[in-house]
Design a protein around this motif. Structure first.
Motif, PDB file in Angstrom:
ATOM      1  N   VAL A 178       0.690  -1.257   0.219  1.00  0.00           N
ATOM      2  CA  VAL A 178      -0.088  -0.199  -0.307  1.00  0.00           C
ATOM      3  C   VAL A 178       0.984   1.309   0.197  1.00  0.00           C
ATOM      4  CG1 VAL A 178      -1.462   1.351   1.334  1.00  0.00           C
ATOM      5  CG2 VAL A 178      -2.169  -1.184   1.075  1.00  0.00           C
ATOM      6  N   SER A 179       1.984   1.201   0.562  1.00  0.00           N
ATOM      7  CA  SER A 179       2.859   2.306   0.913  1.00  0.00           C
ATOM      8  C   SER A 179       3.384   2.519  -0.659  1.00  0.00           C
ATOM      9  CB  SER A 179       3.807   2.298   1.922  1.00  0.00           C
ATOM     10  OG  SER A 179       3.398   2.034   3.195  1.00  0.00           O
ATOM     11  N   ALA A 180       3.777   1.475  -1.266  1.00  0.00           N
ATOM     12  CA  ALA A 180       4.555   1.739  -2.767  1.00  0.00           C
ATOM     13  C   ALA A 180       3.531   2.283  -3.503  1.00  0.00           C
ATOM     14  CB  ALA A 180       5.184   0.425  -3.050  1.00  0.00           C
ATOM     15  N   LEU A 181       2.175   1.698  -3.591  1.00  0.00           N
ATOM     16  CA  LEU A 181       1.101   2.196  -4.428  1.00  0.00           C
ATOM     17  C   LEU A 181       0.729   3.637  -4.227  1.00  0.00           C
ATOM     18  CD1 LEU A 181      -1.148  -0.950  -4.681  1.00  0.00           C
ATOM     19  CD2 LEU A 181       0.393  -0.195  -6.466  1.00  0.00           C
ATOM     20  N   LEU A 182       0.726   3.972  -2.866  1.00  0.00           N
ATOM     21  CA  LEU A 182       0.369   5.573  -2.490  1.00  0.00           C
ATOM     22  C   LEU A 182       1.845   6.342  -2.935  1.00  0.00           C
ATOM     23  CD1 LEU A 182      -1.509   7.254  -1.303  1.00  0.00           C
ATOM     24  CD2 LEU A 182      -0.123   6.756   1.067  1.00  0.00           C
ATOM     25  N   ALA A 183       2.803   5.828  -2.700  1.00  0.00           N
ATOM     26  CA  ALA A 183       3.934   6.830  -3.375  1.00  0.00           C
ATOM     27  C   ALA A 183       4.148   6.770  -4.685  1.00  0.00           C
ATOM     28  CB  ALA A 183       5.245   6.021  -2.623  1.00  0.00           C
ATOM     29  N   LYS A 184       3.933   5.798  -5.342  1.00  0.00           N
ATOM     30  CA  LYS A 184       3.501   5.862  -7.075  1.00  0.00           C
ATOM     31  C   LYS A 184       2.640   6.636  -7.362  1.00  0.00           C
ATOM     32  CE  LYS A 184       3.416   2.668 -10.850  1.00  0.00           C
ATOM     33  NZ  LYS A 184       3.300   1.093 -11.190  1.00  0.00           N
ATOM     34  N   THR A 185       1.428   6.769  -6.773  1.00  0.00           N
ATOM     35  CA  THR A 185       0.195   7.628  -7.255  1.00  0.00           C
ATOM     36  C   THR A 185       0.628   8.982  -6.840  1.00  0.00           C
ATOM     37  OG1 THR A 185      -1.339   5.705  -6.672  1.00  0.00           O
ATOM     38  CG2 THR A 185      -2.057   7.945  -6.838  1.00  0.00           C
ATOM     39  N   LEU A 186       1.023   9.146  -5.638  1.00  0.00           N
ATOM     40  CA  LEU A 186       1.392  10.732  -5.334  1.00  0.00           C
ATOM     41  C   LEU A 186       2.642  11.237  -6.182  1.00  0.00           C
ATOM     42  CD1 LEU A 186       1.163  10.619  -1.665  1.00  0.00           C
ATOM     43  CD2 LEU A 186      -0.492  11.621  -3.196  1.00  0.00           C
ATOM     44  N   ASP A 187       3.563  10.372  -6.767  1.00  0.00           N
ATOM     45  CA  ASP A 187       4.856  10.670  -7.424  1.00  0.00           C
ATOM     46  C   ASP A 187       4.394  11.291  -8.937  1.00  0.00           C
ATOM     47  OD1 ASP A 187       7.367  11.288  -7.897  1.00  0.00           O
ATOM     48  OD2 ASP A 187       7.551   9.342  -9.069  1.00  0.00           O
TER      49      ASP A 187
END
Length: 64
Positions: free
Chosen positions: A53-62
């Motif tokens: 979830v952290s990786a997906l959130l970071a990818k989305t926010l990036d």
């Protein structure tokens, strides 16, 4: 050196916070041993889910 009393106070407070947890582990040790596999699976799944979830959130926010 003015911080030394503060650090000692924090260290003593930390000890007081960990004592109940240690007592709980000792008290419930037989139950924890019985459920060791379930506890381990739950911990591993939750860690993997948190990382995903952290990786997906970071990818989305990036992208923004």
């Amino acid at each position: 050196m003015k911080r030394l009393p503060l650090l000692i106070g924090l260290a003593l407070t930390a000890v007081l916070l960990f004592v109940p947890a240690a007592v709980g582990v000792v008290l419930y040790w037989p139950h924890l041993r019985q459920q060791a596999l379930a506890i381990t699976v739950a911990l591993v799944v939750s860690v993997v889910a948190t990382i995903a979830v952290s990786a997906l959130l970071a990818k989305t926010l990036d992208r923004r």
